[in-house]
Design an enzyme around this catalytic site. Sequence first.
Site, PDB file in Angstrom:
ATOM      1  N   LYS A 118      20.699 -17.617 -17.262  1.00  0.00           N
ATOM      2  CA  LYS A 118      19.774 -18.662 -16.826  1.00  0.00           C
ATOM      3  C   LYS A 118      19.206 -18.389 -15.443  1.00  0.00           C
ATOM      4  CE  LYS A 118      20.868 -22.382 -19.858  1.00  0.00           C
ATOM      5  NZ  LYS A 118      20.946 -23.799 -20.095  1.00  0.00           N
ATOM      6  N   LYS A 201      19.122 -15.902 -27.937  1.00  0.00           N
ATOM      7  CA  LYS A 201      19.519 -17.147 -28.581  1.00  0.00           C
ATOM      8  C   LYS A 201      18.329 -18.120 -28.670  1.00  0.00           C
ATOM      9  CE  LYS A 201      21.710 -20.490 -26.220  1.00  0.00           C
ATOM     10  NZ  LYS A 201      21.173 -21.756 -26.720  1.00  0.00           N
ATOM     11  N   LYS A 204      16.542 -24.777 -26.559  1.00  0.00           N
ATOM     12  CA  LYS A 204      15.554 -25.846 -26.401  1.00  0.00           C
ATOM     13  C   LYS A 204      14.775 -25.686 -25.114  1.00  0.00           C
ATOM     14  CE  LYS A 204      18.990 -29.196 -26.150  1.00  0.00           C
ATOM     15  NZ  LYS A 204      20.052 -28.757 -25.238  1.00  0.00           N
TER      16      LYS A 204
HETATM   17  P1  ATP Z   1      19.384 -25.132 -22.997  1.00  0.00           P
HETATM   18  O1  ATP Z   1      18.368 -24.084 -23.327  1.00  0.00           O
HETATM   19  O2  ATP Z   1      18.865 -26.214 -22.116  1.00  0.00           O
HETATM   20  O3  ATP Z   1      20.696 -24.545 -22.520  1.00  0.00           O
HETATM   21  P2  ATP Z   1      20.445 -25.252 -25.679  1.00  0.00           P
HETATM   22  O4  ATP Z   1      19.519 -25.220 -26.836  1.00  0.00           O
HETATM   23  O5  ATP Z   1      21.196 -24.011 -25.343  1.00  0.00           O
HETATM   24  O6  ATP Z   1      19.675 -25.835 -24.411  1.00  0.00           O
HETATM   25  P3  ATP Z   1      22.767 -26.879 -25.137  1.00  0.00           P
HETATM   26  O7  ATP Z   1      22.626 -28.332 -24.847  1.00  0.00           O
HETATM   27  O8  ATP Z   1      22.989 -25.951 -23.998  1.00  0.00           O
HETATM   28  O9  ATP Z   1      21.482 -26.425 -25.983  1.00  0.00           O
HETATM   29  O10 ATP Z   1      23.943 -26.682 -26.195  1.00  0.00           O
HETATM   30  C1  ATP Z   1      24.340 -27.724 -27.085  1.00  0.00           C
HETATM   31  C2  ATP Z   1      25.170 -27.154 -28.217  1.00  0.00           C
HETATM   32  O11 ATP Z   1      24.335 -26.403 -29.108  1.00  0.00           O
HETATM   33  C3  ATP Z   1      26.288 -26.214 -27.770  1.00  0.00           C
HETATM   34  O12 ATP Z   1      27.419 -26.430 -28.597  1.00  0.00           O
HETATM   35  C4  ATP Z   1      25.709 -24.849 -28.041  1.00  0.00           C
HETATM   36  O13 ATP Z   1      26.706 -23.873 -28.272  1.00  0.00           O
HETATM   37  C5  ATP Z   1      24.903 -25.116 -29.296  1.00  0.00           C
HETATM   38  N1  ATP Z   1      23.803 -24.170 -29.420  1.00  0.00           N
HETATM   39  C6  ATP Z   1      22.776 -24.033 -28.537  1.00  0.00           C
HETATM   40  N2  ATP Z   1      21.933 -23.078 -28.964  1.00  0.00           N
HETATM   41  C7  ATP Z   1      22.459 -22.600 -30.129  1.00  0.00           C
HETATM   42  C8  ATP Z   1      22.054 -21.586 -31.051  1.00  0.00           C
HETATM   43  N3  ATP Z   1      20.945 -20.895 -30.826  1.00  0.00           N
HETATM   44  N4  ATP Z   1      22.818 -21.357 -32.130  1.00  0.00           N
HETATM   45  C9  ATP Z   1      23.948 -22.061 -32.354  1.00  0.00           C
HETATM   46  N5  ATP Z   1      24.395 -23.024 -31.518  1.00  0.00           N
HETATM   47  C10 ATP Z   1      23.660 -23.291 -30.425  1.00  0.00           C
HETATM   48 MG    MG Z   2      22.447 -24.009 -23.606  1.00  0.00          MG
END
Ligand code: ATP
Ligand code: MG
Length: 338
Positions: A118, A201, A204
């Site tokens: 990040k 990955k 969001k």
């Molecule tokens: P950000 O980009 O703001 O970090 P994010 O999409 O990574 O957002 P988080 O809120 O950080 O979402 O993670 C919430 C949950 O979703 C965690 O359990 C994380 O492991 C899971 N998660 C996030 N992205 C993925 C993905 N691409 N595949 C599977 N699980 C995911």
């Molecule tokens: Mg995340």
Amino acid sequence: MTTPAFTPRVFSGIQPSGGLTLGNYLGAIKRFVQMQDEAFETIYCMVDLHAVTVWQDPADLRRNTRELAAGFIASGISPEKSIMINQSQVPEHAQLGWIFSCVARMGWMQRMTQFKDKAGKNTQNVSLGLFGYPALMAADILIYHATHVPVGEDQKQHLELTRDIAAKFNHDYGVDFFPLTEPVIEGAATRVMSLRDGSKKMSKSDPSDASRINMTDDADAIAKKIRKAKTDPDALPSEVAGLEGRPEARNLVNIYAALNDQTVDAVLAEVGGQQFGAFKPLLSDLAVAKLSPISSEMARLMADPAEIDRILAKGATQAREISAPILDKTYDIMGMVR
Ligand code: ATP
Ligand code: MG
């Protein structure tokens, strides 16, 4: 193994740092819903204090927090069966987070790959909170003595750090107070990848909307993103070994399997030999069939934000019945005058 003395309790959280993605749904929320019907107490959290480690527009944060709560409920999390909370409404998270900042070592934190991903080249200019994030995450979990945490694969390292923090606290104070929490990383899609880059990955907060499927995307948007998803020119293999070295193909097959509650083997037995031109429409139809009932329910719930706020207020009261005594005992163990 988790010490049996601890009540089987699940905690997990998602950041209101944007809209929910298919990665969040398949990697986390689907498991949240299943675990709610197993032999656990379940606590699910909108982690707004984590979201603000990166600047958030206040109006967006407010909306994203409520929309995340709506996404939880629309996906099947029941406010009757689970405690649903917004992190900043339960102050014990941040209070224990400070204590854990004093337990965690700089060397441990510097190894965290999420921070490196990040911060990128920008390490001097990101917030201190982004660096300290995993200590607050450990507190989110351990303030409830949670024994199990369902997460996507990307959070594995933070869960290991959570165990290290619990073990160091227990050791430093000669107690068996915090459990060594088990990560629960299960399913065909524990790491959903970006649709534009199979080595990254799906997130969001990715600036490219085309990289992800949002839970609120309509059928046309889903079909368009899947049609444009990066792939290779070969046909799909009939066996898993044939996905070796083909991250984009693997990703689309994993998504299909997870959405349809099938194994990857079972999917390949059906679609092996197909070109992406044939497989992608099947995947779009499946994604639309699974996601559209959730997104329409989210929209319905979002029409009544006061009801969402009421659910979160009730959750905070229930959560504090568990978290306040654990914080008090933590301070007492450390010698803070109560
Ligand atoms: P950000 O980009 O703001 O970090 P994010 O999409 O990574 O957002 P988080 O809120 O950080 O979402 O993670 C919430 C949950 O979703 C965690 O359990 C994380 O492991 C899971 N998660 C996030 N992205 C993925 C993905 N691409 N595949 C599977 N699980 C995911
Ligand atoms: Mg995340």
